[in-house]
Design an enzyme around this catalytic site. Structure first.
Site, PDB file in Angstrom:
ATOM      1  N   SER A 152      -5.044   7.402  12.354  1.00  0.00           N
ATOM      2  CA  SER A 152      -4.522   7.882  13.647  1.00  0.00           C
ATOM      3  C   SER A 152      -5.410   7.718  15.231  1.00  0.00           C
ATOM      4  CB  SER A 152      -2.624   9.139  15.076  1.00  0.00           C
ATOM      5  OG  SER A 152      -3.721  10.086  14.841  1.00  0.00           O
ATOM      6  N   ASN A 153      -4.987   7.823  16.194  1.00  0.00           N
ATOM      7  CA  ASN A 153      -6.424   7.140  17.029  1.00  0.00           C
ATOM      8  C   ASN A 153      -6.790   8.771  17.539  1.00  0.00           C
ATOM      9  OD1 ASN A 153      -6.846   4.716  17.305  1.00  0.00           O
ATOM     10  ND2 ASN A 153      -6.664   4.350  19.077  1.00  0.00           N
ATOM     11  N   GLU A 154      -6.130   9.601  17.411  1.00  0.00           N
ATOM     12  CA  GLU A 154      -6.373  11.054  17.392  1.00  0.00           C
ATOM     13  C   GLU A 154      -7.562  11.520  16.245  1.00  0.00           C
ATOM     14  OE1 GLU A 154      -3.459  10.216  17.141  1.00  0.00           O
ATOM     15  OE2 GLU A 154      -2.642  10.393  19.935  1.00  0.00           O
ATOM     16  N   TYR A 168       0.268   4.811   0.642  1.00  0.00           N
ATOM     17  CA  TYR A 168      -0.330   6.122   1.558  1.00  0.00           C
ATOM     18  C   TYR A 168       0.601   6.879   1.751  1.00  0.00           C
ATOM     19  CZ  TYR A 168      -5.277   4.189   0.339  1.00  0.00           C
ATOM     20  OH  TYR A 168      -6.554   3.685  -0.303  1.00  0.00           O
ATOM     21  N   SER A 169       0.968   6.392   3.157  1.00  0.00           N
ATOM     22  CA  SER A 169       2.132   7.188   3.740  1.00  0.00           C
ATOM     23  C   SER A 169       2.577   8.087   3.454  1.00  0.00           C
ATOM     24  CB  SER A 169       1.868   6.631   4.820  1.00  0.00           C
ATOM     25  OG  SER A 169       0.943   6.343   6.202  1.00  0.00           O
ATOM     26  N   GLU A 178      -9.981  -1.252   5.891  1.00  0.00           N
ATOM     27  CA  GLU A 178      -9.406  -1.339   6.792  1.00  0.00           C
ATOM     28  C   GLU A 178      -9.688  -1.482   8.266  1.00  0.00           C
ATOM     29  OE1 GLU A 178      -5.579   1.398   5.854  1.00  0.00           O
ATOM     30  OE2 GLU A 178      -4.508   0.247   7.429  1.00  0.00           O
ATOM     31  N   GLN A 206       0.631  -1.177   0.155  1.00  0.00           N
ATOM     32  CA  GLN A 206       0.471  -0.446   0.004  1.00  0.00           C
ATOM     33  C   GLN A 206       0.728   0.982  -0.329  1.00  0.00           C
ATOM     34  OE1 GLN A 206      -1.438   1.285   3.600  1.00  0.00           O
ATOM     35  NE2 GLN A 206      -3.872   1.328   2.709  1.00  0.00           N
TER      36      GLN A 206
END
Lengths: 379, 397
Positions: free
Chosen positions: B382-384, B128-129, B244, B126
């Site tokens: 991220s969870n944030e 993406y980042s 995902e 992947q």
């Protein structure tokens, strides 16, 4: 009341801090911990001979600077800031602490060797079945003429591959978990019958499994009274516990500083992420944990000389608080750094690894909360 | 409402259990038990067995090779594979790009890529980042410029999981620099053997080579390998991320993880008694198990509730946040449980592969896994960011 350091203590901190800034940057450390021996012996020699640092916590009559636990805390905090793997804890804090408590010929012979940097002592106390119970020992020392014969298995003995001497707890009597019958021995690390399996640790140090296979040790290796060594062992482990809390304070401070720095330069959505309120609050919480770890370490260090129960309660309060704080600060430093935080490349992850190991070293937060409750909250 | 398995479900469970018992490769099981690192061939071995059986893509529509299982059957499937410690299937083809291709792809793209994903012929990664973007995914800078029938792609991707093995990658690239951030992005399928692609390892805290940097220098990609419309790749990206996130709730694997922690805590001694009798440890274990139950039933509701079949929506952020936190607490509890034997580094220097690692078997990977799993609250958004999504999309803030 006075929480300021003396001029001598300030000088110790400044000297050490300057020396480590020159010799112990992160890249250099990564190089020598990856080498075959896992260390740079020149640093230990310099700490002893150029800086006189190994004598800071010893009496002047032994050639030291006359300090004690506070000096140990200063050294450990500075080592924490650079992720120092130097065996100061087992050699000076633990073996030195035991020798000071025992005194006499053993102290007179050994302490000058430690101060000079000639002796490195490793502390072999843990056993596979014992967890954090210092009396839970299968390792046994049987009387044999004037000396003893030592047999058993000690686990995860930090710094053992580098050690000239081993400080070993063993049973000279009693059942596996009795308080009576525990003895402490300081022995040559090269005696026949000592088998080591060396390995790296996740926090960058080296350790060994040590197997004593009928090792003949002389009678004068015994420190203190035979079979009555547990209070002495508890005392030196308490000193060691506050010393790793001091180290944790240095580690946590760097985790926090590194996070502040990173969030101010890292941009997302067009602004430095330090501008996000959720991250600001998190960094404030981390800051509070660092400061409280420092406070608790000072408290624990200052109470080491109180009667056993008061000392143990203070040390357990210190360790429980610092362990929780190290967990919080470490995890949040990584989370705030994002992906880059979990790479080998950045120092922050290595600070996190050391912080994580300190959490469990000499007892987890739960272990110490339990001991605190038994002493302070007993009916 | 009904939470009991029907007789048909129980029969299915039995069938699955027997199939795994008879077909899961013994040499793979041995390697896992020894804590050895898994190779590309190991990952593919189980994939190919499931492909032959026709069970490789339970989540796909039947017309593209799915199993046609009900949500309950899929739940049973993930439970049983986790229970039997089956090696994980690589999600990049099956769970990520596959659904994008059958949802947005051209007939040619479907015909070419989907069968190869199912058979395991292509290993996907992947793209993406990027350094400097990460959770702010829309700020990505890798650019694709048109040149005849092709795009010329330049840029750098990072955190590319297992790209060292990949045949193909799906990439988000910027095709319009003038457009608003989310609008100038396209979704490209790129042959990883294309000239101009360099894959460099990133070593993570546990010592693993799991993620990579991928450099793209004048890489030529036919426009026919763009999925969906030009500059509308964000639609594919959002669709994929929501998929995902459901996958990484990891309920079945965490349930199995709790069983393993319990086994360790029954073996490790704390004083006179096993660690599991320690009131503090027991409390944490109980809390974790309860939180996992809450996650499980939330996931079941989202699978079998009134929105079932409409695809994962923003509520998948809840599953990602809670699932990743539970995975982390699990590794933390495991590390705590192993005591002193968390410290030895599981890959000793200069030791032969034949030598047994230090300490009990269950302790070898406790610390590296704990360090490694810090990624779960960071990756996949991220969870944030997930909390931002809930605040905006669910709470309307």
């Amino acid at each position: 009341m006075d929480f300021t350091y003396t001029e001598t203590q300030d000088m110790i901190r400044d000297t050490l801090s300057r020396f480590l800034a020159d010799t112990y940057d992160f890249e250099t450390r990564q190089k020598f911990i990856a080498s075959d021996s896992g260390r740079d012996p020149a640093i230990w020699t310099a700490l002893a001979q150029e800086l006189g640092m190994l004598g800071a916590a010893f009496a002047e009559e032994h050639g030291g600077l006359g300090g004690g636990a506070l000096e140990n805390a200063i050294v450990m905090e500075e080592l924490g800031k650079v992720l120092g793997i130097e065996p100061y804890l087992p050699t000076v804090v633990i073996a030195g602490g035991a020798l000071k408590a025992v005194g006499g010929a053993q102290a007179d012979a050994m302490i000058p060797e430690i101060i000079a940097g000639n002796a490195i002592v490793s502390f072999a106390y843990a056993e596979p079945q014992g967890r954090y119970d210092l009396a839970n020992l299968k390792t046994a020392a049987k009387k044999d003429g004037a000396g003893y014969v030592l047999s058993g298995h000690k686990s995860v003995v930090y710094a053992a591959p580098w050690a000239s001497h081993l400080l070993v707890t063993a049973r000279t009597g009693g059942g596996q978990r009795d308080r009576d019958g525990v003895s402490l021995f300081l022995i040559d690390a090269k005696l026949p019958g000592i088998v080591r399996r060396d390995y790296p640790t996740v926090d960058g140090s080296r350790a060994s499994e040590i197997y004593f296979e009928n090792v003949a040790i002389p009678g004068d290796a015994l420190l203190g009274a035979e079979g009555a060594g547990l209070p002495l062992v508890e005392r030196i482990v308490d000193e060691a516990t506050v010393a790793v809390c001091a180290e944790a304070t240095g580690v946590m401070q760097k985790l926090h500083e590194g996070t502040l720095e990173y969030t101010q330069q890292r941009k997302q959505f067009g602004v430095p992420i330090a501008k996000f309120q959720v991250l600001q609050h998190r960094m404030v919480d981390m800051f509070m944990e660092v400061e409280q770890a420092r406070s608790m370490t000072i408290m624990g260090t200052l109470k080491l000389d109180l009667p056993a129960n008061e000392r143990m309660a203070a040390v357990s309060a210190c360790k429980a608080k610092v362990a929780r704080g190290a967990n919080f600060v470490g995890q949040n430093a990584i989370q705030t750094h994002g992906g880059i935080g979990i790479t080998q490349e950045l120092a922050i992850g290595h600070y996190f690894k050391r912080a994580t190991m300190i959490e469990g070293q000499f007892g987890s937060a739960d272990h110490h909360l339990g001991r605190y409750e038994r002493i302070v909250l007993a009916d | 409402m009904d939470m009991e398995f029907s007789p048909e479900d129980l029969a299915f469970q039995k069938e699955v259990r027997e199939f795994i018992a008879e077909n899961y490769p013994a040499e793979l099981r041995d390697k896992q038990d020894e804590g050895e690192e898994m190779s590309k061939e190991d990952f593919l071995a189980w994939h190919k067995i499931l492909y032959k059986k026709g069970w490789i893509a339970p989540a796909w529509p039947v017309e593209y090779g799915g199993t046609g299982w009900t949500p309950t059957q899929r739940f049973i499937w993930s439970e049983e594979t986790a229970r039997a410690d089956c090696i994980r299937l690589m999600p990049f083809g099956l769970a990520m790009v596959g659904p994008v291709i059958y949802t947005f792809g051209t007939p040619e793209q479907k015909a070419h890529f989907l069968p190869r994903i199912l058979s395991g012929e292509d290993w996907w990664c992947q793209g993406y980042s990027e350094p400097g973007s990460g959770s702010d995914l829309a700020s990505l800078r890798t650019a694709a410029v048109k040149d005849g029938d092709d795009y010329i792609v330049n840029g750098q991707k990072t955190w590319t999981t297992l790209a060292q093995h990949a045949d193909w990658g799906f990439f988000l690239v910027r095709t319009d620099k003038e457009a608003k951030q989310q609008e100038g992005i396209s979704f490209l399928l790129i042959d990883m053997k294309s000239p101009g692609i360099t894959v460099r390892p990133i070593i993570t805290l546990g010592g693993e080579h799991e993620v990579n940097e991928v450099w793209l220098e004048d890489v030529r990609v036919p426009q026919s390998q763009r999925v969906y419309e030009e500059n509308k790749g964000w639609t594919c990206a959002k669709f994929l991320l929501a998929h995902e996130r459901t996958g990484i709730a990891g309920v079945a694997a965490s349930k199995r993880g709790i069983e393993k922690v319990k086994a360790i805590a029954r073996t490790e001694l704390d004083g006179d008694e096993p660690l599991i009798a320690n009131a503090f440890f027991k409390r944490k274990l109980a809390e974790l198990e309860i939180d996992l139950t809450a996650l499980e039933f939330t996931e079941l509701r989202s699978l079998a509730g009134p929105n079932a079949g409409r695809g994962p929506g923003p509520e998948s952020s809840l599953l990602k946040i809670k699932g990743s936190e539970i995975q982390q607490r699990l590794t933390e509890l495991t590390l705590e449980a192993v005591g002193h034997y968390g410290a030895p580094y599981f890959r000793g220097f200069g030791e032969s592969d034949n030598e047994h690692p230090i300490g009990p078997d269950y302790a070898h990977r406790a610390a590296p896994t704990y360090f490694n799993m810090r990624k779960t609250t960071i990756y996949g958004g991220s969870n944030e960011i997930q909390r931002n999504i809930i605040a905006k999309m669910v709470l309307g803030l």
